[in-house]
Write a protein that holds these residues in place. Structure first.
Motif, PDB file in Angstrom:
ATOM      1  N   ALA A 289       0.839  -1.201   0.000  1.00 53.48           N
ATOM      2  CA  ALA A 289       0.000   0.000   0.000  1.00 53.48           C
ATOM      3  C   ALA A 289       0.874   1.250   0.000  1.00 53.48           C
ATOM      4  O   ALA A 289       1.946   1.264   0.602  1.00 53.48           O
ATOM      5  N   PHE A 290       0.407   2.266  -0.701  1.00 52.90           N
ATOM      6  CA  PHE A 290       1.101   3.548  -0.659  1.00 52.90           C
ATOM      7  C   PHE A 290       0.673   4.300   0.599  1.00 52.90           C
ATOM      8  O   PHE A 290      -0.431   4.100   1.105  1.00 52.90           O
ATOM      9  N   THR A 291       1.556   5.151   1.112  1.00 52.38           N
ATOM     10  CA  THR A 291       1.259   5.884   2.351  1.00 52.38           C
ATOM     11  C   THR A 291       1.480   7.384   2.145  1.00 52.38           C
ATOM     12  O   THR A 291       2.278   7.810   1.302  1.00 52.38           O
TER      13      THR A 291
ATOM     14  N   VAL B 137      -4.025   9.123  -1.879  1.00 53.52           N
ATOM     15  CA  VAL B 137      -3.351   7.899  -1.422  1.00 53.52           C
ATOM     16  C   VAL B 137      -4.382   6.800  -1.139  1.00 53.52           C
ATOM     17  O   VAL B 137      -4.241   5.667  -1.623  1.00 53.52           O
ATOM     18  N   ASP B 138      -5.421   7.143  -0.381  1.00 53.14           N
ATOM     19  CA  ASP B 138      -6.441   6.145  -0.031  1.00 53.14           C
ATOM     20  C   ASP B 138      -7.131   5.615  -1.289  1.00 53.14           C
ATOM     21  O   ASP B 138      -7.342   4.400  -1.435  1.00 53.14           O
TER      22      ASP B 138
ATOM     23  N   ASN C 110      -4.851   3.300  -3.363  1.00 55.45           N
ATOM     24  CA  ASN C 110      -4.773   1.947  -2.804  1.00 55.45           C
ATOM     25  C   ASN C 110      -6.048   1.156  -3.109  1.00 55.45           C
ATOM     26  O   ASN C 110      -5.991  -0.023  -3.454  1.00 55.45           O
ATOM     27  N   LYS C 111      -7.194   1.826  -3.017  1.00 57.35           N
ATOM     28  CA  LYS C 111      -8.468   1.179  -3.354  1.00 57.35           C
ATOM     29  C   LYS C 111      -8.512   0.792  -4.831  1.00 57.35           C
ATOM     30  O   LYS C 111      -8.913  -0.308  -5.192  1.00 57.35           O
TER      31      LYS C 111
ATOM     32  N   LEU D 244      -6.115   0.140  -6.814  1.00 61.56           N
ATOM     33  CA  LEU D 244      -5.151  -0.903  -7.192  1.00 61.56           C
ATOM     34  C   LEU D 244      -5.609  -2.297  -6.778  1.00 61.56           C
ATOM     35  O   LEU D 244      -5.102  -3.293  -7.287  1.00 61.56           O
ATOM     36  N   GLU D 245      -6.586  -2.369  -5.865  1.00 58.44           N
ATOM     37  CA  GLU D 245      -7.096  -3.669  -5.455  1.00 58.44           C
ATOM     38  C   GLU D 245      -7.711  -4.360  -6.669  1.00 58.44           C
ATOM     39  O   GLU D 245      -8.527  -3.793  -7.373  1.00 58.44           O
TER      40      GLU D 245
ATOM     41  N   HIS E 106      -0.909  11.346  -6.018  1.00 55.96           N
ATOM     42  CA  HIS E 106       0.052  10.978  -4.971  1.00 55.96           C
ATOM     43  C   HIS E 106       1.481  11.372  -5.372  1.00 55.96           C
ATOM     44  O   HIS E 106       2.196  12.018  -4.606  1.00 55.96           O
TER      45      HIS E 106
END
Ligand code: MN3
Length: 203
Positions: free
Chosen positions: A2-4, A36-37, A40-41, A43-44, A74
């Protein structure tokens, strides 16, 4: 993987009066965090990105729009925070970068004017960039939305060493509709030492 959200290298009020604390807090803790959030979503269920955000940018044409928009968001903001610093601490470009700027654009002031112009005339939201092109020359361009020159299908390909956010959320509370005033003021808070480091790394 995950990216942060990276921490800001300074406080929310550190760029006053050029960028106000409220704008900085909303920009970093809400806008950047949302990119960022949502990245990550998005990329799922996709082929996992291979490690770095730079690698993701270089392969962005293989991904859906949500990855492009949020991944670009990001990458772009992570760079933006790095190349800013409090007023009065803005060092000059290194001798090496200054030489390249002078030979390409004539002077540092001419470069600033060129970047400010492409930022001011970008219709809608986007970014203004100083990049190192494939032939190692410096170039200035702008991109729409959260696109950037690292993307494999970029309109103006290159390695960004300075990027300025011209979305309204970056300046509207203080400058309202006067984007050129924001672009004129931002030059006093550019971290030229970091831009110079990024220049050497891009060569
Ligand atoms: Mn922004």
């Amino acid at each position: 993987m995950a990216f942060t959200l990276p921490a800001l290298p300074f406080g929310y009020d550190a760029l006053e009066p050029v960028i106000d604390a409220t704008t900085m807090e909303i920009h970093h803790s809400r806008h950047h965090k949302a990119y960022v959030d949502n990245l990550n979503k998005a990329l799922e269920g996709n082929e996992a990105a291979d490690g770095t955000i730079e690698n993701l940018m270089a392969n962005i044409s293989k991904y859906p729009a949500a990855v492009r928009n949020n991944g670009g968001g990001h990458y772009n903001h992570s760079l933006f925070w790095r190349i800013l610093l409090p007023s009065g601490k803005s060092a000059a470009p290194s001798a090496k970068l200054a030489e390249a700027i002078n030979s390409t654009f004539g002077s540092l002031d001419a470069l600033k004017e060129k970047i400010s112009t492409v930022g001011a005339t970008r219709f809608g939201s986007g970014w203004a960039w100083l990049c190192v092109a494939a032939d190692k020359s410096l170039c200035v361009c702008s991109s729409p939305n959260q696109d950037n020159p690292l993307m494999d299908n970029a309109e103006c390909p290159g390695i960004p060493i300075l990027g300025i956010d011209v979305w309204e959320h970056a300046y509207y509370l203080k400058y309202q509709n006067k984007r050129p005033d924001y672009l004129n003021a931002i030059w006093s808070i550019i971290n030229w030492e970091e831009v110079s480091n990024l220049y050497v790394a891009a060569l």
